[in-house]
Design a protein around this motif. Sequence first.
Motif, PDB file in Angstrom:
ATOM      1  N   THR A 184       0.839  -1.202   0.000  1.00  0.00           N
ATOM      2  CA  THR A 184       0.000   0.000   0.000  1.00  0.00           C
ATOM      3  C   THR A 184       0.871   1.248   0.000  1.00  0.00           C
ATOM      4  O   THR A 184       0.682   2.161  -0.818  1.00  0.00           O
ATOM      5  CB  THR A 184      -0.916   0.026   1.244  1.00  0.00           C
ATOM      6  N   MET A 185       1.852   1.278   0.900  1.00  0.00           N
ATOM      7  CA  MET A 185       2.667   2.482   1.007  1.00  0.00           C
ATOM      8  C   MET A 185       3.632   2.634  -0.177  1.00  0.00           C
ATOM      9  O   MET A 185       3.954   3.755  -0.573  1.00  0.00           O
ATOM     10  CB  MET A 185       3.407   2.512   2.349  1.00  0.00           C
ATOM     11  N   VAL A 186       4.087   1.511  -0.740  1.00  0.00           N
ATOM     12  CA  VAL A 186       4.895   1.605  -1.967  1.00  0.00           C
ATOM     13  C   VAL A 186       4.076   2.298  -3.054  1.00  0.00           C
ATOM     14  O   VAL A 186       4.556   3.205  -3.739  1.00  0.00           O
ATOM     15  CB  VAL A 186       5.339   0.199  -2.456  1.00  0.00           C
ATOM     16  N   GLY A 187       2.805   1.906  -3.176  1.00  0.00           N
ATOM     17  CA  GLY A 187       1.930   2.503  -4.185  1.00  0.00           C
ATOM     18  C   GLY A 187       1.677   3.978  -3.926  1.00  0.00           C
ATOM     19  O   GLY A 187       1.719   4.802  -4.838  1.00  0.00           O
ATOM     20  N   VAL A 188       1.426   4.303  -2.649  1.00  0.00           N
ATOM     21  CA  VAL A 188       1.191   5.709  -2.286  1.00  0.00           C
ATOM     22  C   VAL A 188       2.411   6.547  -2.655  1.00  0.00           C
ATOM     23  O   VAL A 188       2.296   7.637  -3.239  1.00  0.00           O
ATOM     24  CB  VAL A 188       0.894   5.831  -0.770  1.00  0.00           C
ATOM     25  N   GLU A 189       3.587   6.013  -2.338  1.00  0.00           N
ATOM     26  CA  GLU A 189       4.828   6.752  -2.613  1.00  0.00           C
ATOM     27  C   GLU A 189       5.023   6.989  -4.116  1.00  0.00           C
ATOM     28  O   GLU A 189       5.422   8.081  -4.538  1.00  0.00           O
ATOM     29  CB  GLU A 189       6.008   5.960  -2.056  1.00  0.00           C
ATOM     30  N   LYS A 190       4.727   5.975  -4.927  1.00  0.00           N
ATOM     31  CA  LYS A 190       4.859   6.135  -6.384  1.00  0.00           C
ATOM     32  C   LYS A 190       3.903   7.222  -6.880  1.00  0.00           C
ATOM     33  O   LYS A 190       4.219   7.980  -7.787  1.00  0.00           O
ATOM     34  CB  LYS A 190       4.543   4.818  -7.105  1.00  0.00           C
ATOM     35  N   GLY A 191       2.732   7.276  -6.270  1.00  0.00           N
ATOM     36  CA  GLY A 191       1.771   8.309  -6.640  1.00  0.00           C
ATOM     37  C   GLY A 191       2.291   9.697  -6.282  1.00  0.00           C
ATOM     38  O   GLY A 191       2.167  10.643  -7.070  1.00  0.00           O
ATOM     39  N   LEU A 192       2.900   9.794  -5.096  1.00  0.00           N
ATOM     40  CA  LEU A 192       3.462  11.082  -4.665  1.00  0.00           C
ATOM     41  C   LEU A 192       4.591  11.511  -5.601  1.00  0.00           C
ATOM     42  O   LEU A 192       4.685  12.677  -5.983  1.00  0.00           O
ATOM     43  CB  LEU A 192       3.985  10.975  -3.230  1.00  0.00           C
ATOM     44  N   GLU A 193       5.465  10.556  -5.964  1.00  0.00           N
ATOM     45  CA  GLU A 193       6.552  10.864  -6.900  1.00  0.00           C
ATOM     46  C   GLU A 193       6.006  11.416  -8.214  1.00  0.00           C
ATOM     47  O   GLU A 193       6.617  12.269  -8.837  1.00  0.00           O
ATOM     48  CB  GLU A 193       7.364   9.595  -7.198  1.00  0.00           C
ATOM     49  N   ALA A 194       4.840  10.880  -8.643  1.00  0.00           N
ATOM     50  CA  ALA A 194       4.240  11.355  -9.895  1.00  0.00           C
ATOM     51  C   ALA A 194       3.379  12.596  -9.654  1.00  0.00           C
ATOM     52  O   ALA A 194       2.677  13.050 -10.551  1.00  0.00           O
ATOM     53  CB  ALA A 194       3.402  10.244 -10.522  1.00  0.00           C
ATOM     54  N   GLU A 195       3.470  13.154  -8.436  1.00  0.00           N
ATOM     55  CA  GLU A 195       2.767  14.394  -8.066  1.00  0.00           C
ATOM     56  C   GLU A 195       1.263  14.301  -8.267  1.00  0.00           C
ATOM     57  O   GLU A 195       0.627  15.245  -8.750  1.00  0.00           O
ATOM     58  CB  GLU A 195       3.351  15.576  -8.848  1.00  0.00           C
ATOM     59  N   LEU A 196       0.699  13.158  -7.873  1.00  0.00           N
ATOM     60  CA  LEU A 196      -0.750  12.980  -7.993  1.00  0.00           C
ATOM     61  C   LEU A 196      -1.435  13.369  -6.682  1.00  0.00           C
ATOM     62  O   LEU A 196      -0.790  13.448  -5.633  1.00  0.00           O
ATOM     63  CB  LEU A 196      -1.057  11.531  -8.365  1.00  0.00           C
ATOM     64  N   LEU A 197      -2.729  13.626  -6.744  1.00  0.00           N
ATOM     65  CA  LEU A 197      -3.501  14.018  -5.571  1.00  0.00           C
ATOM     66  C   LEU A 197      -3.573  12.885  -4.552  1.00  0.00           C
ATOM     67  O   LEU A 197      -3.530  11.706  -4.917  1.00  0.00           O
ATOM     68  CB  LEU A 197      -4.923  14.378  -6.002  1.00  0.00           C
ATOM     69  N   PRO A 198      -3.701  13.227  -3.243  1.00  0.00           N
ATOM     70  CA  PRO A 198      -3.775  12.193  -2.197  1.00  0.00           C
ATOM     71  C   PRO A 198      -4.782  11.091  -2.498  1.00  0.00           C
ATOM     72  O   PRO A 198      -4.457   9.908  -2.358  1.00  0.00           O
ATOM     73  CB  PRO A 198      -4.189  12.995  -0.957  1.00  0.00           C
ATOM     74  N   VAL A 199      -5.984  11.452  -2.935  1.00  0.00           N
ATOM     75  CA  VAL A 199      -7.000  10.411  -3.145  1.00  0.00           C
ATOM     76  C   VAL A 199      -6.569   9.450  -4.262  1.00  0.00           C
ATOM     77  O   VAL A 199      -6.841   8.242  -4.208  1.00  0.00           O
ATOM     78  CB  VAL A 199      -8.387  11.042  -3.426  1.00  0.00           C
ATOM     79  N   VAL A 200      -5.851   9.975  -5.251  1.00  0.00           N
ATOM     80  CA  VAL A 200      -5.340   9.120  -6.323  1.00  0.00           C
ATOM     81  C   VAL A 200      -4.199   8.251  -5.791  1.00  0.00           C
ATOM     82  O   VAL A 200      -4.095   7.065  -6.132  1.00  0.00           O
ATOM     83  CB  VAL A 200      -4.877   9.969  -7.534  1.00  0.00           C
ATOM     84  N   CYS A 201      -3.355   8.829  -4.930  1.00  0.00           N
ATOM     85  CA  CYS A 201      -2.267   8.053  -4.322  1.00  0.00           C
ATOM     86  C   CYS A 201      -2.824   6.892  -3.500  1.00  0.00           C
ATOM     87  O   CYS A 201      -2.290   5.781  -3.530  1.00  0.00           O
ATOM     88  CB  CYS A 201      -1.423   8.946  -3.415  1.00  0.00           C
ATOM     89  N   ILE A 202      -3.901   7.165  -2.761  1.00  0.00           N
ATOM     90  CA  ILE A 202      -4.513   6.099  -1.950  1.00  0.00           C
ATOM     91  C   ILE A 202      -5.063   5.001  -2.875  1.00  0.00           C
ATOM     92  O   ILE A 202      -4.897   3.804  -2.615  1.00  0.00           O
ATOM     93  CB  ILE A 202      -5.636   6.673  -1.053  1.00  0.00           C
ATOM     94  N   ALA A 203      -5.676   5.414  -3.988  1.00  0.00           N
ATOM     95  CA  ALA A 203      -6.177   4.435  -4.956  1.00  0.00           C
ATOM     96  C   ALA A 203      -5.022   3.596  -5.507  1.00  0.00           C
ATOM     97  O   ALA A 203      -5.137   2.373  -5.644  1.00  0.00           O
ATOM     98  CB  ALA A 203      -6.914   5.145  -6.095  1.00  0.00           C
ATOM     99  N   LEU A 204      -3.900   4.251  -5.803  1.00  0.00           N
ATOM    100  CA  LEU A 204      -2.743   3.522  -6.333  1.00  0.00           C
ATOM    101  C   LEU A 204      -2.177   2.563  -5.296  1.00  0.00           C
ATOM    102  O   LEU A 204      -1.745   1.452  -5.634  1.00  0.00           O
ATOM    103  CB  LEU A 204      -1.655   4.504  -6.775  1.00  0.00           C
ATOM    104  N   GLY A 205      -2.159   2.973  -4.031  1.00  0.00           N
ATOM    105  CA  GLY A 205      -1.681   2.100  -2.969  1.00  0.00           C
ATOM    106  C   GLY A 205      -2.557   0.861  -2.842  1.00  0.00           C
ATOM    107  O   GLY A 205      -2.061  -0.278  -2.768  1.00  0.00           O
ATOM    108  N   THR A 206      -3.855   1.079  -2.843  1.00  0.00           N
ATOM    109  CA  THR A 206      -4.794  -0.039  -2.724  1.00  0.00           C
ATOM    110  C   THR A 206      -4.658  -0.981  -3.915  1.00  0.00           C
ATOM    111  O   THR A 206      -4.686  -2.211  -3.773  1.00  0.00           O
ATOM    112  CB  THR A 206      -6.235   0.506  -2.637  1.00  0.00           C
ATOM    113  N   MET A 207      -4.492  -0.380  -5.103  1.00  0.00           N
ATOM    114  CA  MET A 207      -4.305  -1.166  -6.321  1.00  0.00           C
ATOM    115  C   MET A 207      -3.038  -2.028  -6.239  1.00  0.00           C
ATOM    116  O   MET A 207      -3.049  -3.215  -6.556  1.00  0.00           O
ATOM    117  CB  MET A 207      -4.161  -0.171  -7.473  1.00  0.00           C
TER     118      MET A 207
END
Lengths: 204, 204, 204
Positions: free
Chosen positions: A101-124
């Motif tokens: 989950t947190m690996v996904g969240v971090e990748k989302g942050l690196e791509a400068e995406l919004l928190p809700v999208v980062c959470i979706a990426l983490g869950t994915m």
Amino acid sequence: MLYQTIDILGTVAFAISGVLVAMEKRLDLFGVLIIAFVTAIGGGTLRDLLIGNTPVGWMTDITYMVTIFIAVVFAIIFVNQLKYLRRSLFLFDTIGIGLYTMVGVEKGLEAELLPVVCIALGTMTACFGGVIRDMLCNEIPMIFRRTEIYATTCILGGASYFLLTWLSVPEKYAYLSAIMVVIALRTLAVLFGIRLPNIYKKEA
Amino acid sequence: MLYQTIDILGTVAFAISGVLVAMEKRLDLFGVLIIAFVTAIGGGTLRDLLIGNTPVGWMTDITYMVTIFIAVVFAIIFVNQLKYLRRSLFLFDTIGIGLYTMVGVEKGLEAELLPVVCIALGTMTACFGGVIRDMLCNEIPMIFRRTEIYATTCILGGASYFLLTWLSVPEKYAYLSAIMVVIALRTLAVLFGIRLPNIYKKEA
Amino acid sequence: MLYQTIDILGTVAFAISGVLVAMEKRLDLFGVLIIAFVTAIGGGTLRDLLIGNTPVGWMTDITYMVTIFIAVVFAIIFVNQLKYLRRSLFLFDTIGIGLYTMVGVEKGLEAELLPVVCIALGTMTACFGGVIRDMLCNEIPMIFRRTEIYATTCILGGASYFLLTWLSVPEKYAYLSAIMVVIALRTLAVLFGIRLPNIYKKEA
């Protein structure tokens, strides 16, 4: 070092869960290998594709392929003993979804995406390997059916990370806390049978 | 020229196999077209996505869409005669997986990926169109079930390429030999019923 | 403004169709949410991946996630009333596929792809969310089975756009006309039961 060890244990747990599902379907050796592989790296691969991180992760770091291959060989040989390992497997899987989950969240942050999208990426990252596994095995994905909450713990864990950083908790601690939140919630969910609210009328 | 002819014959064979599976499921004209298309270009598309080669191949070279469309029209009209072509279809399919395997390996090399990843990409190119076809038709993928080895011949063919180049065989000959290895192994597998080792206990 | 309103209504219609299919399968809350989401954004996501437009659309414009979430909550609460909305839902869905088709065509043009590829991308944008929805729900995709033409109306609408611009109709009018063509054809198809020609022999 600890991080990497946990990552590998998570990968092993996911791969073994793939082997078990595939063998239940009586797939052949190649099928079992692919299902194990997809279960372990499917979520991260989908995430990388959606963000545009290509070539995707497992292509540039060979550790995953090697780990999964060894896990599959081990799981096939000791398939009858695996039932005695159920508790360890649950532990690995639970640590695995926390970390993924947190690996996904971090990748989302690196791509400068919004928190809700980062959470979706983490869950994915944590859950969609299992979704692809179930699609390949011709089943409705397990996490869409009503059992103890699984993906929801990843969503809550991811959300807790953003809550904590918003409360000025240093990133490192927020990161570790979020992993703990996922692990704790998932453990509690299984212990106390916590499910999502039923959206269907009770049948008479 | 020869290369292109074989490529087109492979695409035709894959498209026709898609038509046959889709018609068995009684899909409508649009469904048959899409399944044929996915069977023929699905593996290469997945490979291109994972590497990051976008827009994916069939979007920039219109030959594939045209070839598949003609093959589908032909296959629907002559569906009853196709059983007399079974041997030709087997031949095309076998040449197809040989060629597609090496196309995939080459794309991996261009992206500077490790040999084992290139072999995975080759196998994916050759076999995963059929996997997506079976998923869309609500079947467990055929290559995951225990019949004569199929994907395994692609893995061995891809591996033979790296073995040969490592043995200083010129690339061109290694490339052609690897295609021959896939074709020969697949033909032998069907002739002699070669399967992967059974990983299940015999039932009493 | 009008454009955006229609876009949101289309998204709502697709999300609700996802909820209905998912609830028929008795999925849990998380499953219903994911299926609704995939139905609404799956086609555009696949298109963006194939072209290489990453991060994909719904990650950078949060409107879609919010709209879908609200639509799902609404649909679950009022699921029993939705049958009275069937006509409105048909309307939204029909406007939705018209609009989505041209969104897809336009993305193809931006990527400088050939007309036939643009039409394929338009059809994919409009129809493949439903395909992924059905795959996840363990069904053969609805649009591959023989009912009133659906994807075919998108193909014809996309084709009409290129015909009109070739006839020197200004792009803006060609764009709007193409949307109208899809909507009109789909409405006529349902009113008069227009289907693709049957490719199977009649059974005795």
